[in-house]
Design a protein around this motif. Structure first.
Motif, PDB file in Angstrom:
ATOM      1  N   THR A   1       0.812  -1.217   0.000  1.00 53.47           N
ATOM      2  CA  THR A   1       0.000   0.000   0.000  1.00 53.47           C
ATOM      3  C   THR A   1       0.845   1.267   0.000  1.00 53.47           C
ATOM      4  O   THR A   1       0.323   2.346  -0.248  1.00 53.47           O
ATOM      5  CB  THR A   1      -0.953   0.037   1.203  1.00 53.47           C
ATOM      6  OG1 THR A   1      -0.184  -0.026   2.404  1.00 53.47           O
ATOM      7  CG2 THR A   1      -1.934  -1.122   1.147  1.00 53.47           C
ATOM      8  N   GLU A   2       2.127   1.155   0.267  1.00 56.94           N
ATOM      9  CA  GLU A   2       3.002   2.323   0.293  1.00 56.94           C
ATOM     10  C   GLU A   2       3.836   2.482  -0.973  1.00 56.94           C
ATOM     11  O   GLU A   2       4.785   3.248  -1.001  1.00 56.94           O
ATOM     12  CB  GLU A   2       3.962   2.260   1.505  1.00 56.94           C
ATOM     13  CG  GLU A   2       3.286   2.331   2.840  1.00 56.94           C
ATOM     14  CD  GLU A   2       2.828   0.976   3.355  1.00 56.94           C
ATOM     15  OE1 GLU A   2       2.045   0.957   4.301  1.00 56.94           O
ATOM     16  OE2 GLU A   2       3.238  -0.052   2.801  1.00 56.94           O
ATOM     17  N   MET A   3       3.473   1.793  -2.048  1.00 55.76           N
ATOM     18  CA  MET A   3       4.315   1.814  -3.251  1.00 55.76           C
ATOM     19  C   MET A   3       4.456   3.207  -3.842  1.00 55.76           C
ATOM     20  O   MET A   3       5.496   3.556  -4.382  1.00 55.76           O
ATOM     21  CB  MET A   3       3.809   0.832  -4.295  1.00 55.76           C
ATOM     22  CG  MET A   3       2.513   1.170  -4.916  1.00 55.76           C
ATOM     23  SD  MET A   3       2.115  -0.112  -6.129  1.00 55.76           S
ATOM     24  CE  MET A   3       0.737   0.630  -6.904  1.00 55.76           C
ATOM     25  N   TRP A   4       3.434   4.054  -3.730  1.00 60.60           N
ATOM     26  CA  TRP A   4       3.524   5.413  -4.284  1.00 60.60           C
ATOM     27  C   TRP A   4       4.481   6.262  -3.470  1.00 60.60           C
ATOM     28  O   TRP A   4       5.218   7.078  -4.025  1.00 60.60           O
ATOM     29  CB  TRP A   4       2.143   6.057  -4.342  1.00 60.60           C
ATOM     30  CG  TRP A   4       1.201   5.230  -5.145  1.00 60.60           C
ATOM     31  CD1 TRP A   4       0.126   4.532  -4.677  1.00 60.60           C
ATOM     32  CD2 TRP A   4       1.270   4.961  -6.550  1.00 60.60           C
ATOM     33  NE1 TRP A   4      -0.482   3.852  -5.716  1.00 60.60           N
ATOM     34  CE2 TRP A   4       0.197   4.111  -6.882  1.00 60.60           C
ATOM     35  CE3 TRP A   4       2.126   5.363  -7.562  1.00 60.60           C
ATOM     36  CZ2 TRP A   4      -0.032   3.655  -8.160  1.00 60.60           C
ATOM     37  CZ3 TRP A   4       1.893   4.917  -8.857  1.00 60.60           C
ATOM     38  CH2 TRP A   4       0.832   4.078  -9.137  1.00 60.60           C
ATOM     39  N   LEU A   5       4.490   6.053  -2.169  1.00 61.85           N
ATOM     40  CA  LEU A   5       5.417   6.792  -1.317  1.00 61.85           C
ATOM     41  C   LEU A   5       6.853   6.333  -1.557  1.00 61.85           C
ATOM     42  O   LEU A   5       7.773   7.146  -1.591  1.00 61.85           O
ATOM     43  CB  LEU A   5       5.026   6.611   0.151  1.00 61.85           C
ATOM     44  CG  LEU A   5       5.684   7.527   1.149  1.00 61.85           C
ATOM     45  CD1 LEU A   5       5.526   8.993   0.775  1.00 61.85           C
ATOM     46  CD2 LEU A   5       5.111   7.291   2.526  1.00 61.85           C
ATOM     47  N   VAL A   6       7.044   5.059  -1.773  1.00 59.01           N
ATOM     48  CA  VAL A   6       8.383   4.533  -2.077  1.00 59.01           C
ATOM     49  C   VAL A   6       8.878   5.092  -3.413  1.00 59.01           C
ATOM     50  O   VAL A   6      10.039   5.490  -3.530  1.00 59.01           O
ATOM     51  CB  VAL A   6       8.378   2.984  -2.091  1.00 59.01           C
ATOM     52  CG1 VAL A   6       9.688   2.436  -2.595  1.00 59.01           C
ATOM     53  CG2 VAL A   6       8.069   2.454  -0.704  1.00 59.01           C
ATOM     54  N   ALA A   7       8.008   5.164  -4.400  1.00 58.09           N
ATOM     55  CA  ALA A   7       8.392   5.735  -5.698  1.00 58.09           C
ATOM     56  C   ALA A   7       8.760   7.208  -5.553  1.00 58.09           C
ATOM     57  O   ALA A   7       9.731   7.679  -6.152  1.00 58.09           O
ATOM     58  CB  ALA A   7       7.266   5.562  -6.711  1.00 58.09           C
ATOM     59  N   ALA A   8       8.005   7.938  -4.744  1.00 60.76           N
ATOM     60  CA  ALA A   8       8.312   9.354  -4.520  1.00 60.76           C
ATOM     61  C   ALA A   8       9.628   9.502  -3.768  1.00 60.76           C
ATOM     62  O   ALA A   8      10.413  10.415  -4.048  1.00 60.76           O
ATOM     63  CB  ALA A   8       7.172  10.020  -3.759  1.00 60.76           C
ATOM     64  N   LEU A   9       9.904   8.609  -2.815  1.00 57.25           N
ATOM     65  CA  LEU A   9      11.184   8.637  -2.091  1.00 57.25           C
ATOM     66  C   LEU A   9      12.349   8.423  -3.045  1.00 57.25           C
ATOM     67  O   LEU A   9      13.395   9.056  -2.917  1.00 57.25           O
ATOM     68  CB  LEU A   9      11.220   7.546  -1.016  1.00 57.25           C
ATOM     69  CG  LEU A   9      10.861   7.934   0.392  1.00 57.25           C
ATOM     70  CD1 LEU A   9      10.771   6.689   1.262  1.00 57.25           C
ATOM     71  CD2 LEU A   9      11.798   8.939   0.971  1.00 57.25           C
ATOM     72  N   ASP A  10      12.151   7.543  -4.005  1.00 59.43           N
ATOM     73  CA  ASP A  10      13.197   7.263  -4.986  1.00 59.43           C
ATOM     74  C   ASP A  10      13.516   8.498  -5.825  1.00 59.43           C
ATOM     75  O   ASP A  10      14.645   8.693  -6.237  1.00 59.43           O
ATOM     76  CB  ASP A  10      12.756   6.107  -5.888  1.00 59.43           C
ATOM     77  CG  ASP A  10      13.868   5.619  -6.790  1.00 59.43           C
ATOM     78  OD1 ASP A  10      15.007   5.491  -6.309  1.00 59.43           O
ATOM     79  OD2 ASP A  10      13.589   5.374  -7.972  1.00 59.43           O
ATOM     80  N   ALA A  11      12.519   9.339  -6.047  1.00 60.16           N
ATOM     81  CA  ALA A  11      12.705  10.533  -6.872  1.00 60.16           C
ATOM     82  C   ALA A  11      13.062  11.773  -6.053  1.00 60.16           C
ATOM     83  O   ALA A  11      13.273  12.830  -6.622  1.00 60.16           O
ATOM     84  CB  ALA A  11      11.435  10.804  -7.668  1.00 60.16           C
ATOM     85  N   CYS A  12      13.133  11.651  -4.740  1.00 62.62           N
ATOM     86  CA  CYS A  12      13.409  12.797  -3.865  1.00 62.62           C
ATOM     87  C   CYS A  12      14.862  12.732  -3.404  1.00 62.62           C
ATOM     88  O   CYS A  12      15.190  11.968  -2.493  1.00 62.62           O
ATOM     89  CB  CYS A  12      12.467  12.765  -2.663  1.00 62.62           C
ATOM     90  SG  CYS A  12      12.703  14.131  -1.528  1.00 62.62           S
ATOM     91  N   PRO A  13      15.752  13.525  -4.005  1.00 59.51           N
ATOM     92  CA  PRO A  13      17.164  13.424  -3.648  1.00 59.51           C
ATOM     93  C   PRO A  13      17.493  13.940  -2.250  1.00 59.51           C
ATOM     94  O   PRO A  13      18.538  13.612  -1.711  1.00 59.51           O
ATOM     95  CB  PRO A  13      17.847  14.285  -4.718  1.00 59.51           C
ATOM     96  CG  PRO A  13      16.822  15.261  -5.145  1.00 59.51           C
ATOM     97  CD  PRO A  13      15.503  14.548  -5.013  1.00 59.51           C
ATOM     98  N   GLY A  14      16.608  14.708  -1.639  1.00 61.07           N
ATOM     99  CA  GLY A  14      16.904  15.300  -0.338  1.00 61.07           C
ATOM    100  C   GLY A  14      16.624  14.405   0.848  1.00 61.07           C
ATOM    101  O   GLY A  14      17.069  14.694   1.956  1.00 61.07           O
ATOM    102  N   ILE A  15      15.882  13.323   0.655  1.00 57.58           N
ATOM    103  CA  ILE A  15      15.547  12.422   1.762  1.00 57.58           C
ATOM    104  C   ILE A  15      16.112  11.040   1.453  1.00 57.58           C
ATOM    105  O   ILE A  15      15.795  10.441   0.435  1.00 57.58           O
ATOM    106  CB  ILE A  15      14.030  12.349   1.998  1.00 57.58           C
ATOM    107  CG1 ILE A  15      13.489  13.733   2.360  1.00 57.58           C
ATOM    108  CG2 ILE A  15      13.713  11.343   3.099  1.00 57.58           C
ATOM    109  CD1 ILE A  15      11.997  13.777   2.613  1.00 57.58           C
TER     110      ILE A  15
END
Length: 79
Positions: A35-49
């Motif tokens: 259920t968190e796959m969208w958040l994981v994808a966003a984390l992958d694209a967020c260089p600051g976190i």
């Protein structure tokens, strides 16, 4: 930004991570499920976190707490 010059819409996950980053979060301890796959994808694209994978939810919660205490800055979890 899209090819037409119109800004691409942000997802809720992207908006959340941007808000966390703006408030000083640079590390996320994660034990993601399906259920968190969208958040994981966003984390992958967020260089600051920086995401750090944990093997269990309680490990992530404890690691985030310990990190915040030692580093004296906030951390987050994805559980």
């Amino acid at each position: 930004m899209s090819a037409s010059g119109i800004p691409s819409p942000r997802t809720g996950s992207q908006a959340l991570l941007e808000a966390l980053y703006e408030r000083g979060v640079d590390t996320c301890f994660a034990n993601p499920g399906t259920t968190e796959m969208w958040l994981v994808a966003a984390l992958d694209a967020c260089p600051g976190i920086r995401p750090i994978l944990g093997l269990h939810e309680t490990v992530c919660a404890g690691a985030a707490d310990g990190y915040a205490r030692v580093a004296r800055k906030p951390a987050c979890t994805v559980r």
